[in-house]
Write a protein that holds these residues in place. Structure first.
Motif, short mmCIF file in Angstrom:
data_model
loop_
_atom_site.label_atom_id
_atom_site.label_comp_id
_atom_site.label_asym_id
_atom_site.label_seq_id
_atom_site.Cartn_x
_atom_site.Cartn_y
_atom_site.Cartn_z
N SER A 115 -7.62 68.56 -2.95
CA SER A 115 -8.59 69.17 -2.03
C SER A 115 -7.87 69.89 -0.92
CB SER A 115 -9.50 68.10 -1.48
OG SER A 115 -8.76 67.02 -1.00
N LEU A 132 -0.93 51.81 8.03
CA LEU A 132 0.34 52.50 8.27
C LEU A 132 0.35 53.23 9.62
CD1 LEU A 132 1.17 53.84 4.73
CD2 LEU A 132 2.66 52.43 6.13
N LYS A 173 -6.59 60.23 -11.06
CA LYS A 173 -7.35 59.64 -9.96
C LYS A 173 -6.93 60.17 -8.59
CE LYS A 173 -8.93 55.31 -11.88
NZ LYS A 173 -9.03 53.90 -11.67
N VAL A 174 -6.43 61.36 -8.55
CA VAL A 174 -6.13 61.97 -7.26
C VAL A 174 -6.83 63.31 -7.21
CG1 VAL A 174 -4.34 62.95 -5.81
CG2 VAL A 174 -3.93 60.79 -6.96
N ARG A 175 -7.62 63.45 -6.15
CA ARG A 175 -8.40 64.66 -6.04
C ARG A 175 -7.59 65.71 -5.28
NH1 ARG A 175 -14.49 63.87 -4.11
NH2 ARG A 175 -15.00 65.93 -3.37
N SER A 227 6.22 59.64 -10.56
CA SER A 227 5.77 59.52 -9.17
C SER A 227 4.74 58.42 -8.98
CB SER A 227 5.20 60.87 -8.71
OG SER A 227 4.09 61.20 -9.51
N ASN A 228 4.56 57.61 -9.99
CA ASN A 228 3.51 56.59 -9.92
C ASN A 228 4.07 55.28 -10.45
OD1 ASN A 228 1.26 54.94 -10.52
ND2 ASN A 228 -0.06 56.75 -10.60
N ARG A 260 5.52 51.83 -0.90
CA ARG A 260 4.69 52.75 -1.69
C ARG A 260 4.45 54.06 -0.94
NH1 ARG A 260 0.11 49.09 -1.94
NH2 ARG A 260 -1.14 50.78 -2.76
N ALA A 261 4.24 53.93 0.38
CA ALA A 261 4.04 55.15 1.17
C ALA A 261 5.31 56.00 1.15
CB ALA A 261 3.68 54.78 2.61
N GLN A 294 8.74 61.75 4.13
CA GLN A 294 8.74 62.47 5.41
C GLN A 294 7.58 62.02 6.29
OE1 GLN A 294 11.14 65.21 6.22
NE2 GLN A 294 10.40 64.24 8.06
N MET A 295 6.38 61.94 5.70
CA MET A 295 5.21 61.52 6.47
C MET A 295 5.33 60.06 6.88
SD MET A 295 2.47 62.85 7.69
CE MET A 295 1.92 61.88 9.09
N ALA A 296 5.85 59.25 5.96
CA ALA A 296 6.03 57.83 6.29
C ALA A 296 6.94 57.68 7.50
CB ALA A 296 6.60 57.09 5.08
N ARG A 328 -2.37 67.27 5.76
CA ARG A 328 -2.97 65.98 6.17
C ARG A 328 -2.02 64.80 6.00
NH1 ARG A 328 -7.56 68.22 2.64
NH2 ARG A 328 -8.34 69.79 4.05
N PHE A 331 -1.54 59.43 2.13
CA PHE A 331 -0.90 58.80 0.97
C PHE A 331 -1.99 58.60 -0.08
CE2 PHE A 331 1.52 57.47 4.71
CZ PHE A 331 2.73 58.08 4.39
N THR A 332 -2.01 59.51 -1.05
CA THR A 332 -3.17 59.59 -1.95
C THR A 332 -3.28 58.39 -2.88
OG1 THR A 332 -1.83 60.88 -3.48
CG2 THR A 332 -3.23 62.11 -1.96
N LYS A 333 -2.15 57.69 -3.11
CA LYS A 333 -2.22 56.55 -4.03
C LYS A 333 -2.51 55.25 -3.32
CE LYS A 333 0.97 59.08 -6.82
NZ LYS A 333 2.34 59.49 -6.62
N LEU A 334 -2.51 55.30 -1.98
CA LEU A 334 -2.85 54.10 -1.21
C LEU A 334 -4.33 54.13 -0.88
CD1 LEU A 334 0.26 54.08 -1.01
CD2 LEU A 334 0.03 53.38 1.36
N GLU A 354 5.74 57.85 -1.99
CA GLU A 354 4.86 59.01 -2.18
C GLU A 354 5.24 60.17 -1.27
OE1 GLU A 354 0.68 58.13 -2.21
OE2 GLU A 354 0.15 60.24 -1.94
N ASN A 355 5.50 59.91 0.00
CA ASN A 355 5.79 60.99 0.95
C ASN A 355 6.65 60.41 2.06
OD1 ASN A 355 5.81 63.01 2.86
ND2 ASN A 355 3.63 63.47 2.70
N GLY A 403 -6.74 59.35 -2.36
CA GLY A 403 -6.71 60.60 -3.12
C GLY A 403 -8.07 60.99 -3.67
N LEU A 404 -9.01 60.04 -3.70
CA LEU A 404 -10.34 60.34 -4.23
C LEU A 404 -11.28 60.88 -3.17
CD1 LEU A 404 -10.81 57.24 -6.56
CD2 LEU A 404 -10.36 59.58 -7.24
N LEU A 405 -10.84 60.84 -1.90
CA LEU A 405 -11.71 61.34 -0.83
C LEU A 405 -11.78 62.86 -0.88
CD1 LEU A 405 -10.56 59.20 2.25
CD2 LEU A 405 -12.28 58.66 0.56
N GLY A 448 -11.84 66.65 0.98
CA GLY A 448 -10.93 67.20 1.99
C GLY A 448 -11.33 66.79 3.41
#
Lengths: 247, 291
Positions: B291, A100, B287-289, B232-233, B165-166, B172-174, A86, A89-92, B169-170, A134-136, A138
């Motif tokens: 899933s 974005l 605070k990151v799920r 990473s934070n 920030r994006a 490649q995706m950014a 997916r 960006f889990t921290k955003l 975190e990632n 990140g709290l959402l 799947g």
């Protein structure tokens, strides 16, 4: 053809050939699926379109021009990509993730209207607008990933296993959205493990066998006539109630 | 707790938080554990030494310019060609940059430690809520606190900050979404340069001297703070740095005089204990799920 993958070879490391000589085409307005077993090279092909993995040989062209993410041609060509994980960006926050999606757009008013349209398409995103992505769950993350991809106003939408690991009700929702986008005229290349659902909604389906070889291509009825495909899938695609949405 | 102690504790915490953000930002975006961060600090300190007889705003401005130029030059000359390299290669390259800059400084402009005469206003004390508080500590708190607020504003409220920030975190995706590496990476180095300069100004005010290897300790503090908070934070990294600074001040106050020399032993034993309990850092993964 809008997207043309011609005799693509893709190699991981010095010895692992993930895709050997795959060729496929997607016409404007088509919904095309890639189905096949795990490790067949389907996701690798999408990554190659985005330039995330380089081609060893062969060519990928979009509307006649080569694609190369490193030079941002995929963004300029308006190719949107929703990866298998997916790429949220889990921290955003949800809102920041959506912003974005339109990061390259200069038409800020139109972008705001498009964000509003996606919030109507996926109401759960409005509810969680300021929440950390990140709290959402799947399913919610997948809706966010698709909404974000649509904010580029893509000419081609690449969806990699969008229903993987999701609850049946969310799978239905995702497929409904895919079908509606197709009806709105969007060109979609879908990688999907759920072969039956992919065959049901697609104009054409490519059956891919490891390492990235195309066994057959066509509508569900056409694929049902190919013994190699029937043997590989373990069922006849022609038994699938397919392509009901196609005009 | 007295007001002067609180000001000193929060001020040092804010200084260390700045140092850790500088380390964590580049680690997040490039996977680069930048050991040359200390030399960016040294470059700014050298500017403070060079312009020590100029009006202090000029010295501060030149410290910012020197740090940003060294940060950008290191990016362009060393790290630009290594953007897709693995973290170990990047780390070795940053060692090389660090040693090269330090050696050049030692051979040319800073063969030995040089004193920087303190500004007279820094030695004064002010009455604050009944306590006598050092102007130097107040300025440390104001400058580092202001810089932290500015970084928080930049990263949290601006389009560039969201892209940074994006990318952290990632990346490649950014990039797939259109975030430009050629924009965010130099911007990250500029931010790092500014943070290093502010840290350096405060360090020179506190130490009163400049040397070629003066960046080593602040760089290590930045790395340790970032590891404690979570590499990473960025928020976690800032928290790790802040706690490290606050703990340092606290230990200096509570430890008996004969144990003060072992302050760092107590500090880093605590760090090890924290990492045993939370090896991923204090905030990383929170605070990151999944899933």
């Amino acid at each position: 053809m809008l997207l043309d993958i011609d005799n693509a070879y893709i190699q991981y490391g010095p010895s692992v050939m993930a895709v050997q000589g795959a060729s496929l085409q997607v016409a404007e307005g088509e919904l095309v699926s890639l189905i096949g077993q795990n490790g067949a090279g389907k996701s690798t092909l999408l990554k190659a379109v985005m330039g995330v993995v380089p081609l060893h040989s062969g060519a990928i062209t979009f509307d006649g021009s080569p694609t190369d993410a490193r030079s941002f041609s995929t963004v300029r060509q308006r190719i949107s990509y929703v990866p298998e994980d997916r790429g949220i960006f889990t921290k955003l926050t949800v809102g920041e993730n959506l912003r974005l999606g339109g990061v390259t757009r200069r038409d800020k008013k139109a972008l705001a209207a498009d964000i509003e349209r996606e919030l109507e398409r996926f109401p759960v995103l409005r509810k969680y607008w300021g929440k950390t992505a990140g709290l959402l769950s799947g399913g919610e993350q997948q809706q966010l990933a698709i909404a974000r991809a649509l904010l580029l106003r893509p000419r081609l939408l690449l969806l990699d296993e969008p229903t993987l690991g999701l609850a049946p009700i969310i799978v239905d929702l995702i497929f409904d959205v895919v079908v509606r986008l197709r009806e709105e005229g969007m060109t979609i290349l879908l990688v999907e493990q759920n072969a039956v659902r992919a065959l049901e909604v697609s104009d054409r389906t490519y059956v891919v066998q490891a390492p990235g070889r195309v066994l057959g291509c066509g509508s569900a009825a056409e694929l049902g006539k190919l013994p190699a495909v029937v043997d590989y899938l373990g069922f006849s695609p022609s038994d699938v109630r397919g392509n009901s949405h196609v005009r | 707790m007295s007001v002067d102690f609180l000001v000193a504790m929060v001020g040092l915490g804010a200084l260390y938080a700045l140092l850790t953000i500088g380390v964590a930002l580049l680690f997040g975006i490039l996977g680069l554990m930048n050991f040359a961060y200390g030399e960016i600090i040294m470059a700014a300190a050298f500017a403070m030494y060079l312009f020590q007889h100029s009006p202090w705003p000029v010295a501060v401005a030149m410290a910012l310019v020197f740090a940003v130029v060294v940060a950008l030059l290191s990016e362009r000359l060393a790290f630009f060609r290594l953007r897709d390299a693995d973290p170990v290669t990047l780390m070795i390259a940053s060692f090389a940059v660090s040693l090269a800059v330090q050696s050049v400084a030692r051979m040319t402009v800073l063969p030995r430690a040089q004193g920087v005469s303190p500004k007279s206003f820094l030695t004064r004390h002010l009455d604050l809520l009944g306590a006598s508080v050092s102007v130097r500590e107040l300025l440390t708190l104001a400058l580092c606190g202001g810089a932290l607020a500015a970084v928080a504003l930049l990263l949290g409220r601006t389009g560039l900050g969201i892209q940074l920030r994006a990318a952290a975190e990632n990346f490649q995706m950014a990039k797939c979404l259109g975030v430009r590496a050629n924009l965010v990476i130099p911007c990250a180095f500029v931010v790092v340069g500014v943070l290093a300069a502010i840290s350096s100004i405060v360090l020179v005010w506190r130490q009163g001297s400049v040397s070629a290897d003066m960046g080593l300790q602040p760089m290590l503090i930045g790395v340790v703070g970032a590891v404690v908070g979570g590499m990473s934070n960025l928020r976690g990294a800032a928290l790790g740095g802040f706690l490290l600074g606050a703990a340092t001040t606290l230990l200096e106050t509570v430890l008996p005089a004969n144990l003060i020399a072992f302050r760092d032993s107590f500090l880093f034993t605590t760090v090890i204990l924290v990492l045993i309990v939370r090896p991923q850092g204090l905030l990383s993964g929170a605070k990151v799920r999944v899933s």
